[in-house]
Design an enzyme around this catalytic site. Structure first.
Site, PDB file in Angstrom:
ATOM      1  N   HIS A   1       0.815  -1.210   0.000  1.00 20.36           N
ATOM      2  CA  HIS A   1       0.000   0.000   0.000  1.00 20.36           C
ATOM      3  C   HIS A   1       0.856   1.270   0.000  1.00 20.36           C
ATOM      4  O   HIS A   1       0.615   2.169   0.808  1.00 20.36           O
ATOM      5  CB  HIS A   1      -0.929   0.020   1.232  1.00 20.36           C
ATOM      6  CG  HIS A   1      -1.916  -1.109   1.256  1.00 20.36           C
ATOM      7  ND1 HIS A   1      -2.503  -1.558   2.427  1.00 20.36           N
ATOM      8  CD2 HIS A   1      -2.432  -1.854   0.267  1.00 20.36           C
ATOM      9  CE1 HIS A   1      -3.333  -2.554   2.144  1.00 20.36           C
ATOM     10  NE2 HIS A   1      -3.310  -2.762   0.840  1.00 20.36           N
TER      11      HIS A   1
HETATM   12  C1  LIG Z   1       0.003  -7.193  -4.784  1.00 23.52           C
HETATM   13  C2  LIG Z   1      -0.930  -6.088  -4.363  1.00 23.52           C
HETATM   14  C3  LIG Z   1      -2.109  -6.397  -3.684  1.00 23.52           C
HETATM   15  C4  LIG Z   1      -2.974  -5.384  -3.286  1.00 23.52           C
HETATM   16  N1  LIG Z   1      -4.155  -5.719  -2.656  1.00 23.52           N
HETATM   17  C5  LIG Z   1      -5.017  -4.754  -2.312  1.00 23.52           C
HETATM   18  C6  LIG Z   1      -6.255  -5.077  -1.711  1.00 23.52           C
HETATM   19  O1  LIG Z   1      -6.578  -6.248  -1.506  1.00 23.52           O
HETATM   20  N2  LIG Z   1      -7.094  -4.054  -1.368  1.00 23.52           N
HETATM   21  C7  LIG Z   1      -6.763  -2.748  -1.579  1.00 23.52           C
HETATM   22  O2  LIG Z   1      -7.559  -1.870  -1.222  1.00 23.52           O
HETATM   23  N3  LIG Z   1      -5.584  -2.408  -2.128  1.00 23.52           N
HETATM   24  C8  LIG Z   1      -4.719  -3.374  -2.519  1.00 23.52           C
HETATM   25  N4  LIG Z   1      -3.525  -3.044  -3.084  1.00 23.52           N
HETATM   26  C9  LIG Z   1      -3.195  -1.615  -3.228  1.00 23.52           C
HETATM   27  C10 LIG Z   1      -3.875  -0.981  -4.420  1.00 23.52           C
HETATM   28  O3  LIG Z   1      -3.756  -1.834  -5.549  1.00 23.52           O
HETATM   29  C11 LIG Z   1      -3.223   0.375  -4.703  1.00 23.52           C
HETATM   30  O4  LIG Z   1      -3.306   1.198  -3.557  1.00 23.52           O
HETATM   31  C12 LIG Z   1      -3.878   1.094  -5.865  1.00 23.52           C
HETATM   32  O5  LIG Z   1      -3.878   0.290  -7.029  1.00 23.52           O
HETATM   33  C13 LIG Z   1      -3.147   2.385  -6.147  1.00 23.52           C
HETATM   34  O6  LIG Z   1      -3.714   2.978  -7.284  1.00 23.52           O
HETATM   35  P1  LIG Z   1      -2.874   3.972  -8.182  1.00 23.52           P
HETATM   36  O7  LIG Z   1      -3.798   4.438  -9.227  1.00 23.52           O
HETATM   37  O8  LIG Z   1      -2.191   4.954  -7.317  1.00 23.52           O
HETATM   38  O9  LIG Z   1      -1.702   3.106  -8.846  1.00 23.52           O
HETATM   39  P2  LIG Z   1      -1.750   1.775  -9.709  1.00 23.52           P
HETATM   40  O10 LIG Z   1      -3.015   1.018  -9.482  1.00 23.52           O
HETATM   41  O11 LIG Z   1      -0.440   1.090  -9.454  1.00 23.52           O
HETATM   42  O12 LIG Z   1      -1.798   2.305 -11.209  1.00 23.52           O
HETATM   43  C14 LIG Z   1      -0.671   2.839 -11.838  1.00 23.52           C
HETATM   44  C15 LIG Z   1      -0.707   2.412 -13.290  1.00 23.52           C
HETATM   45  O13 LIG Z   1       0.269   3.135 -14.018  1.00 23.52           O
HETATM   46  C16 LIG Z   1       0.965   2.236 -14.856  1.00 23.52           C
HETATM   47  N5  LIG Z   1       2.312   2.805 -15.056  1.00 23.52           N
HETATM   48  C17 LIG Z   1       3.296   2.974 -14.145  1.00 23.52           C
HETATM   49  N6  LIG Z   1       4.351   3.574 -14.714  1.00 23.52           N
HETATM   50  C18 LIG Z   1       4.025   3.792 -15.991  1.00 23.52           C
HETATM   51  C19 LIG Z   1       4.715   4.388 -17.080  1.00 23.52           C
HETATM   52  N7  LIG Z   1       5.951   4.876 -16.949  1.00 23.52           N
HETATM   53  N8  LIG Z   1       4.086   4.448 -18.289  1.00 23.52           N
HETATM   54  C20 LIG Z   1       2.832   3.959 -18.436  1.00 23.52           C
HETATM   55  N9  LIG Z   1       2.126   3.399 -17.431  1.00 23.52           N
HETATM   56  C21 LIG Z   1       2.726   3.323 -16.235  1.00 23.52           C
HETATM   57  C22 LIG Z   1       0.982   0.920 -14.111  1.00 23.52           C
HETATM   58  O14 LIG Z   1       1.172  -0.163 -15.000  1.00 23.52           O
HETATM   59  C23 LIG Z   1      -0.404   0.927 -13.486  1.00 23.52           C
HETATM   60  O15 LIG Z   1      -1.351   0.394 -14.367  1.00 23.52           O
HETATM   61  C24 LIG Z   1      -2.653  -4.040  -3.528  1.00 23.52           C
HETATM   62  C25 LIG Z   1      -1.468  -3.734  -4.218  1.00 23.52           C
HETATM   63  C26 LIG Z   1      -0.625  -4.744  -4.637  1.00 23.52           C
HETATM   64  C27 LIG Z   1       0.630  -4.388  -5.410  1.00 23.52           C
END
Ligand SMILES: Cc1cc2nc3c(=O)[nH]c(=O)nc-3n(C[C@H](O)[C@H](O)[C@H](O)COP(=O)(O)OP(=O)(O)OC[C@H]3O[C@@H](n4cnc5c(N)ncnc54)[C@H](O)[C@@H]3O)c2cc1C
Length: 400
Positions: free
Chosen positions: A328
């Site tokens: 997280h």
């Molecule tokens: C293994 C795991 C299990 C989890 N389980 C849970 C759970 O059960 N419940 C829960 O509430 N939360 C969970 N989380 C946490 C949750 O997934 C994250 O808090 C949430 O996804 C964050 O969202 P975000 O949009 O900030 O980033 P992300 O969801 O990481 O989205 C970022 C996106 O940007 C893309 N990206 C990154 N760099 C680049 C680039 N240079 N060019 C193009 N694209 C790029 C990535 O591929 C990704 O698709 C988990 C996380 C992980 C890793």
């Protein structure tokens, strides 16, 4: 709260704290794995209230997990938000395209460069760029573009376009203790419900106003490599996993090279704060108390890790070996108004025009539960800001 509610479709319908009809379907976990079902029974016999819905303000008790599930499949943000509009003429999705740098004209963000099939391409933004690469890659993209702490950029040989000391700082994560492990008396079924199904929130000290511990019970042995090296893990085993969700420690991330995909230094500073160590010592004790409840006594053949109750000193050594990420990470481009703030209250990167961030990196303080729903709420917030700014732009055009 209105944006959290807007994002979800809770199976029991709308209420003061829950939303209905939104894109993300949320249901209670069903068909609980025996290890997850035992967590609920053990919590109740320990004295925890039963929570029919764990997603309430200041939850304290045990109950079934909330899961993003529609028709038996994960209801991800992609499935919930993107798929329904995928054919829209104003939307283009490029998969396998890697953003490598923002383009700037002075301090205005004009677009970005990305890699696709080994070629660098550029895309220009007519209005603005919204970064949502997550708490690790969003700060990396800013740094690659010369937006970040001047001293760090200088050390890497990168020109500073905007000196923003907070980029990559304030890294926060929940701590998961992947250590407590038990051999089962009978063969366990395969894990389900995303290795969970039930959870409890509890206080490490009764004086606390709100719970700081959140446990899960996966039907598999979830142990760190250090614990596995010390305690041989049999195949038919499972874990009871304490999580610390009010973490005091703050870390950082830094680029080690100027390569767009080079190694990063990611330092969460876990267990540097004595308060976190104390809370997790209580978490280990609580986990062993829960394992000693009748519901688990029926399931457990023997304690694998640890093999017995430990002294305070042994417990600290144990949790240092078991300490792991809860997956997280947040906070590396924190919203705020101080000198370390990276975005303002409208998600705009300070000192840059035409650049917003909408992901978990903007959370100034980590929420005290899993971070996916708050990340989606930030997306809803960004969407509302864009609608408002578009309406404002339209209204500023004189009407004939
Ligand atoms: C293994 C795991 C299990 C989890 N389980 C849970 C759970 O059960 N419940 C829960 O509430 N939360 C969970 N989380 C946490 C949750 O997934 C994250 O808090 C949430 O996804 C964050 O969202 P975000 O949009 O900030 O980033 P992300 O969801 O990481 O989205 C970022 C996106 O940007 C893309 N990206 C990154 N760099 C680049 C680039 N240079 N060019 C193009 N694209 C790029 C990535 O591929 C990704 O698709 C988990 C996380 C992980 C890793």
């Amino acid at each position: 709260m209105p944006l959290f509610k807007k994002s979800e479709d809770w199976e029991d319908g709308a209420s003061e704290f829950r939303g209905a009809g939104g894109p993300i379907r949320v249901e209670r976990a069903r068909n609980l794995h025996p290890v997850a079902a035992a967590l609920i029974d053990a919590g109740r016999s320990y004295g925890m209230p039963y929570l029919d819905d764990v997603n309430v303000p200041a939850p304290e008790g045990v109950g079934p997990d909330n899961l993003n599930v529609r028709d038996g499949a994960r209801c991800s943000p992609s499935r919930a938000y993107l798929r329904p509009v995928i054919g829209h003429q104003s939307l283009m999705v490029l998969t396998e395209a890697l953003a490598v740098k923002l383009t700037l004209s002075g301090t205005r963000c004009t677009g970005l460069d990305f890699l696709l099939d080994g070629q660098v391409h550029s895309v220009r933004a007519s209005r603005e760029v919204i970064l949502c690469a997550g708490a690790i890659h969003t700060p990396r993209l800013l740094l690659l573009s010369g937006i970040g702490p001047q001293a760090d950029l200088h050390q890497l040989g990168l020109d500073t376009v905007i000196d923003l000391p907070g980029v990559g700082r304030n890294l926060q994560d929940h701590i998961l203790l992947t250590g407590l492990c038990f051999e089962a008396k009978r063969p366990l079924p395969p894990p389900n419900n995303n290795l969970g199904g039930s959870t409890f929130f509890w206080k490490s000290r009764s004086e606390l106003g709100v719970p700081d511990l959140k446990f899960v019970a996966p039907g598999v042995p979830l142990v760190s490599s250090e614990i596995a090296a010390q305690y041989p893990i049999p195949p038919n085993a499972f874990s009871i996993v304490p999580g610390l969700v009010r973490v005091q420690s703050r870390g950082y991330l830094r680029m080690k090279t100027t390569q767009h995909d080079g190694p990063l230094e990611i330092q969460p500073h876990f267990l540097t704060e004595q308060a976190d160590v104390d809370a997790l010592v209580a978490g280990v004790e609580l986990g062993l108390d829960i394992a000693s409840q009748p519901a688990y006594r029926d399931l457990i053949k023997r304690w694998v890790a640890p093999t017995r109750r430990m002294s305070q000193e042994e417990t600290v050594a144990f949790l240092r070996r078991a300490c792991s990420t809860y997956f997280h990470p947040v906070g590396t481009c924190a919203m705020g108004s101080g000198s370390e703030a990276v975005v303002d209250a409208e998600l705009l990167v300070r000192g840059v025009q035409g650049l917003r961030i909408a992901d978990a990196s903007v959370m100034p303080t980590i929420p005290s539960a899993n971070t996916q729903a708050p990340a989606v709420m930030i997306g809803e917030f960004a969407s509302r800001l864009l609608v408002h700014s578009r309406l404002a732009a339209r209204e500023s055009v004189p009407r004939s």
